[in-house]
Write a protein that holds these residues in place. Sequence first.
Motif, short mmCIF file in Angstrom:
data_model
loop_
_atom_site.label_atom_id
_atom_site.label_comp_id
_atom_site.label_asym_id
_atom_site.label_seq_id
_atom_site.Cartn_x
_atom_site.Cartn_y
_atom_site.Cartn_z
N UNK A 44 -73.89 -32.28 57.70
CA UNK A 44 -72.49 -32.54 58.04
C UNK A 44 -72.02 -31.64 59.18
N UNK A 45 -72.44 -30.37 59.16
CA UNK A 45 -71.98 -29.41 60.17
C UNK A 45 -72.48 -29.74 61.57
N UNK A 46 -73.69 -30.26 61.70
CA UNK A 46 -74.27 -30.50 63.02
C UNK A 46 -74.21 -31.95 63.49
N UNK A 47 -73.65 -32.82 62.68
CA UNK A 47 -73.59 -34.25 63.05
C UNK A 47 -72.92 -34.45 64.41
N UNK A 48 -71.76 -33.88 64.60
CA UNK A 48 -71.02 -34.10 65.85
C UNK A 48 -71.73 -33.47 67.03
N UNK A 49 -72.23 -32.27 66.87
CA UNK A 49 -72.92 -31.57 67.96
C UNK A 49 -74.14 -32.37 68.45
N UNK A 50 -74.96 -32.83 67.52
CA UNK A 50 -76.14 -33.60 67.90
C UNK A 50 -75.76 -34.97 68.46
N UNK A 51 -74.73 -35.59 67.89
CA UNK A 51 -74.25 -36.88 68.40
C UNK A 51 -73.74 -36.74 69.83
N UNK A 52 -72.98 -35.68 70.09
CA UNK A 52 -72.44 -35.45 71.44
C UNK A 52 -73.56 -35.25 72.45
N UNK A 53 -74.59 -34.50 72.07
CA UNK A 53 -75.74 -34.26 72.94
C UNK A 53 -76.40 -35.57 73.34
N UNK A 54 -76.65 -36.43 72.36
CA UNK A 54 -77.31 -37.72 72.63
C UNK A 54 -76.38 -38.66 73.40
N UNK A 55 -75.10 -38.67 73.04
CA UNK A 55 -74.14 -39.56 73.70
C UNK A 55 -73.95 -39.19 75.17
N UNK A 56 -73.97 -37.91 75.48
CA UNK A 56 -73.80 -37.46 76.87
C UNK A 56 -74.92 -37.99 77.76
N UNK A 57 -76.07 -38.26 77.18
CA UNK A 57 -77.22 -38.79 77.91
C UNK A 57 -77.34 -40.31 77.77
N UNK A 58 -76.36 -40.90 77.08
CA UNK A 58 -76.34 -42.34 76.78
C UNK A 58 -77.57 -42.78 75.98
N UNK A 59 -78.02 -41.90 75.07
CA UNK A 59 -79.16 -42.19 74.22
C UNK A 59 -78.74 -42.65 72.82
N UNK A 60 -77.56 -42.21 72.35
CA UNK A 60 -77.12 -42.48 70.99
C UNK A 60 -76.83 -43.97 70.79
N UNK A 114 -77.15 -37.35 57.53
CA UNK A 114 -76.96 -38.39 58.53
C UNK A 114 -78.23 -38.65 59.31
N UNK A 115 -78.39 -39.88 59.77
CA UNK A 115 -79.47 -40.26 60.67
C UNK A 115 -78.83 -40.67 61.99
N UNK A 116 -79.22 -40.01 63.06
CA UNK A 116 -78.76 -40.34 64.40
C UNK A 116 -79.85 -41.15 65.06
N UNK A 117 -79.57 -42.41 65.30
CA UNK A 117 -80.56 -43.34 65.85
C UNK A 117 -80.35 -43.42 67.36
N UNK A 128 -75.59 -43.08 57.30
CA UNK A 128 -75.84 -42.14 56.20
C UNK A 128 -77.34 -42.09 55.91
N UNK A 129 -77.80 -40.91 55.58
CA UNK A 129 -79.25 -40.73 55.30
C UNK A 129 -79.56 -41.12 53.87
N UNK A 168 -81.97 -30.96 58.47
CA UNK A 168 -81.25 -31.18 59.72
C UNK A 168 -82.16 -30.87 60.91
N UNK A 169 -82.03 -31.64 61.98
CA UNK A 169 -82.83 -31.45 63.18
C UNK A 169 -82.29 -30.38 64.12
N UNK A 170 -81.10 -29.86 63.84
CA UNK A 170 -80.54 -28.81 64.70
C UNK A 170 -81.42 -27.56 64.63
#
Length: 68
Positions: A46-62, A24-27, A67-68, A13-15
């Motif tokens: 699984x635990x950090x998927x939402x946290x990392x997704x939210x971080x990227x989405x807030x910056x409009x990067x996600x 998961x892979x967050x592109x 699935x990995x 995990x990248x967290x």
Amino acid sequence: MSPGDEVDTVDECSAKGCRRPAAWELLWNNPRLHTPERRKTWLACDEHRQQLSDFLAARQFLKDVVAH
């Protein structure tokens, strides 16, 4: 290690501080730095998927989560 020895590696995990296996892979991309078709990848358990997704989405990067 000797030549030919295989090393088992697990994608983690990248967290920050997390050592769990990635599920998961967050592109993503930063449109100010990358061409539209370029995708960078963060890995997430699984635990950090939402946290990392939210971080990227807030910056409009996600761009996608797969699935990995």
